[in-house]
Scaffold this active site. Structure first.
Site, short mmCIF file in Angstrom:
data_model
loop_
_atom_site.label_atom_id
_atom_site.label_comp_id
_atom_site.label_asym_id
_atom_site.label_seq_id
_atom_site.Cartn_x
_atom_site.Cartn_y
_atom_site.Cartn_z
N GLU A 159 -6.87 -11.08 8.30
CA GLU A 159 -7.60 -9.83 8.12
C GLU A 159 -8.96 -10.00 7.48
O GLU A 159 -9.51 -9.05 6.92
CB GLU A 159 -6.74 -8.84 7.32
CG GLU A 159 -6.10 -9.42 6.08
CD GLU A 159 -5.09 -8.48 5.43
OE1 GLU A 159 -5.11 -7.27 5.76
OE2 GLU A 159 -4.29 -8.94 4.60
N HIS A 164 0.81 -1.22 0.00
CA HIS A 164 0.00 0.00 0.00
C HIS A 164 0.84 1.27 0.00
O HIS A 164 0.52 2.24 0.71
CB HIS A 164 -0.95 0.00 1.20
CG HIS A 164 -2.08 -0.96 1.08
ND1 HIS A 164 -2.97 -0.94 0.04
CD2 HIS A 164 -2.47 -2.00 1.88
CE1 HIS A 164 -3.87 -1.91 0.19
NE2 HIS A 164 -3.58 -2.57 1.30
N ARG A 180 6.15 -5.87 3.64
CA ARG A 180 4.84 -6.44 3.37
C ARG A 180 4.72 -6.52 1.85
O ARG A 180 4.67 -5.50 1.17
CB ARG A 180 3.71 -5.60 3.94
CG ARG A 180 2.34 -6.17 3.51
CD ARG A 180 1.19 -5.67 4.34
NE ARG A 180 0.92 -4.25 4.15
CZ ARG A 180 -0.15 -3.62 4.66
NH1 ARG A 180 -1.02 -4.31 5.41
NH2 ARG A 180 -0.34 -2.34 4.47
N ASP A 238 -8.88 -4.01 7.47
CA ASP A 238 -9.46 -4.97 6.54
C ASP A 238 -10.36 -5.97 7.27
O ASP A 238 -11.35 -6.43 6.71
CB ASP A 238 -8.37 -5.70 5.77
CG ASP A 238 -7.90 -4.90 4.56
OD1 ASP A 238 -8.74 -4.28 3.90
OD2 ASP A 238 -6.69 -4.89 4.29
#
Length: 260
Positions: A155, A54, A79, A181
């Protein structure tokens, strides 16, 4: 000419802490700057995660962030964008000592994630060593079997339903809750003590303790990190470089006596 030398390490301090039941606290990098990464590492975090899922970080910049994190004394992690063979293998080759892998909803997906991090005969990772191999006081291939900090993200509602089995997968070091999430998956904005959202997160913690793995969570403040440690969570991310920058800038701007 003699250089200043390099620091070699025998084990991964993050994995060591988690497996011994200790908390390990780090932060998130979203500003895509090696200079910021080095500055953040010097704060004293155990680890820093470059958020490739992200943020607009490119692959070359991610590598430079890993170098800067290591220079500053923290463990470089990332990540990855998805549970994807190419991303996982290239990111490890680039020097990550641990991965946070998103949207793991089943045992099969957890097994696939681990297989992507391990060489044959225990996995499907292709041999190319790693940029970080010269810094390890061991054979890199052997080292990866026990030392990579592989955190799978829990999530979704589906993941919580299967969390005990997911975390039981050999090679998974722990489960990391993505609270936003998870709330989306539950169809709720109602979070905090006493909510179903909080109960789901505590179920992840319960399952992790039962199977002897670490439970983790993204936290929005140092105060929350301390609270989650008291609850028994171990792998805790405290905000991000961008969040810290924004908060400090807003605080100082508010302190200015404006005449308008």
């Amino acid at each position: 000419m003699n250089g200043i030398g390099i620091t070699k390490f025998a084990t991964n301090p993050v994995t060591d802490k988690l497996r011994s039941g200790q908390p390990s606290v780090g932060s998130w990098l979203s500003l895509c700057s090696p200079v910021v990464a080095e500055s953040m590492a010097l704060v004293g975090w155990d680890w820093l995660v470059v958020d490739v899922e992200h943020s607009p970080v490119g692959f070359d910049t991610m590598v430079q962030c890993f170098r800067a994190i290591q220079l500053g004394g923290a463990v470089p992690m990332a990540r990855v964008p998805w549970n994807d063979t190419i991303w996982i293998q290239r990111t490890l080759d680039a020097g990550a000592l641990g991965l946070v892998i998103p949207m793991i909803n089943s045992v099969e997906e957890a097994e696939s994630a681990v297989a992507n991090t391990r060489y044959a005969t225990h996995g499907i990772r292709s041999w190319a060593s790693s940029r970080v191999a010269p810094y390890i006081d061991d054979d890199y291939q052997t080292w990866t079997e026990d030392n990579l900090a592989i955190m799978v993200m829990i999530e979704t509602v589906e993941a919580v339903e299967h969390v005990e089995a997911i975390l039981s997968v050999e090679g998974v070091v722990g489960g990391f809750i993505g609270p936003a999430d998870l709330a989306l998956s539950m169809g709720t904005k109602d979070t905090g003590p006493g909510t179903e959202h909080e109960a789901a997160m505590l179920e992840v913690l319960r399952a992790a303790k039962k199977v002897g793995k670490a439970a983790g969570k993204y936290c929005f403040s140092g105060a929350e990190v301390s609270m989650r440690i008291r609850q028994g969570f171990q792998f805790l991310g405290c905000a991000s470089d961008g969040a810290f920058l924004s908060a400090a800038a807003r605080e100082e701007y508010a302190a200015i006596e404006h005449t308008e």
